[in-house]
Enzyme design. Structure first.
Site, PDB file in Angstrom:
ATOM      1  NE  ARG A  50    -114.709  19.271  14.235  1.00  0.00           N
ATOM      2  CZ  ARG A  50    -115.368  18.111  14.211  1.00  0.00           C
ATOM      3  NH1 ARG A  50    -115.011  17.170  13.370  1.00  0.00           N
ATOM      4  NH2 ARG A  50    -116.389  17.911  15.021  1.00  0.00           N
TER       5      ARG A  50
ATOM      6  CG  ASP B 278    -118.149  11.140  11.844  1.00  0.00           C
ATOM      7  OD1 ASP B 278    -117.595  11.519  12.892  1.00  0.00           O
ATOM      8  OD2 ASP B 278    -119.065  11.779  11.292  1.00  0.00           O
TER       9      ASP B 278
ATOM     10  CG  ASP C 195    -117.199  15.268  11.081  1.00  0.00           C
ATOM     11  OD1 ASP C 195    -116.611  14.975  12.140  1.00  0.00           O
ATOM     12  OD2 ASP C 195    -118.364  14.890  10.823  1.00  0.00           O
TER      13      ASP C 195
ATOM     14  NE  ARG D  19    -118.515  19.477  11.750  1.00  0.00           N
ATOM     15  CZ  ARG D  19    -119.309  18.679  12.433  1.00  0.00           C
ATOM     16  NH1 ARG D  19    -119.183  17.396  12.325  1.00  0.00           N
ATOM     17  NH2 ARG D  19    -120.214  19.149  13.225  1.00  0.00           N
TER      18      ARG D  19
END
Length: 178
Positions: free
Chosen positions: A87, A101, A99, A96
């Site tokens: 990343r 989150d 990711d 990307r």
């Protein structure tokens, strides 16, 4: 332990393999116990300027975990997994390889320079809500309501990928070992 929801996404490389490897890495983190996971969905890339059909499509999924880690510790561990998968962070909301989150961390509301939970745009994103509803149909996004109702109101523009859940049921049991 605190229940946390982690959203996974990738639009570069072997997206499915990356999401599976990342989910396994999350499940293997000390102080983390996987509870459930979703199947993958595909969606159009979202950039700062909005949806962009010219960009590679995203694969997205959700992993629900219980954790003893503090919120920032969890985020730091997720950043480490992202780094292991190549990343880079040159362009905000850019393409990307991975990711990760933190969407929710229990019922906590956190707003620091590095972490905001609940995720401020989760209620606007079918690519978060659809896999989350798949992983935990009874889930609610703090401050917004039931995930299935949010998804119904928003409209689901994702496409389900014909693959099993990110983590097999045996991987999500407390007695599972690596």
């Amino acid at each position: 332990m605190t229940r946390a929801v982690i959203a996974l996404g990738a639009n570069l490389g072997d997206r499915g393999s990356t999401l599976r490897a990342a989910a396994a890495a999350v499940a293997a983190l000390p102080g983390v116990r996987p509870v459930s996971s979703s199947r993958e969905v595909e969606s159009v890339a979202v950039t700062l300027d909005g949806p962009d059909t010219a960009k590679p499509r995203y694969r997205n999924a959700v992993v629900v975990v219980d954790t003893d880690l503090a919120p920032q510790e969890l985020l730091d561990a997720l950043h480490g997994i992202e780094d292991e998968h190549g990343r880079t962070r040159e362009v905000r909301w850019g393409d990307r390889t991975l990711d990760l989150d933190v969407v929710t961390f229990g019922d906590e509301r956190i707003d620091t320079a590095t972490l905001t939970v609940p995720h401020p745009r989760a209620h606007e994103r079918a690519f978060v809500l659809a896999p989350w509803a798949d992983a935990d149909p009874g889930a609610a996004l703090p401050g917004h309501g039931p995930v299935v109702e949010l998804l119904a109101a928003l409209g689901d523009d994702t496409v389900r990928v014909d693959e099993p859940r990110l983590l097999e049921p045996a991987d999500a049991r407390p007695e599972a070992t690596s």
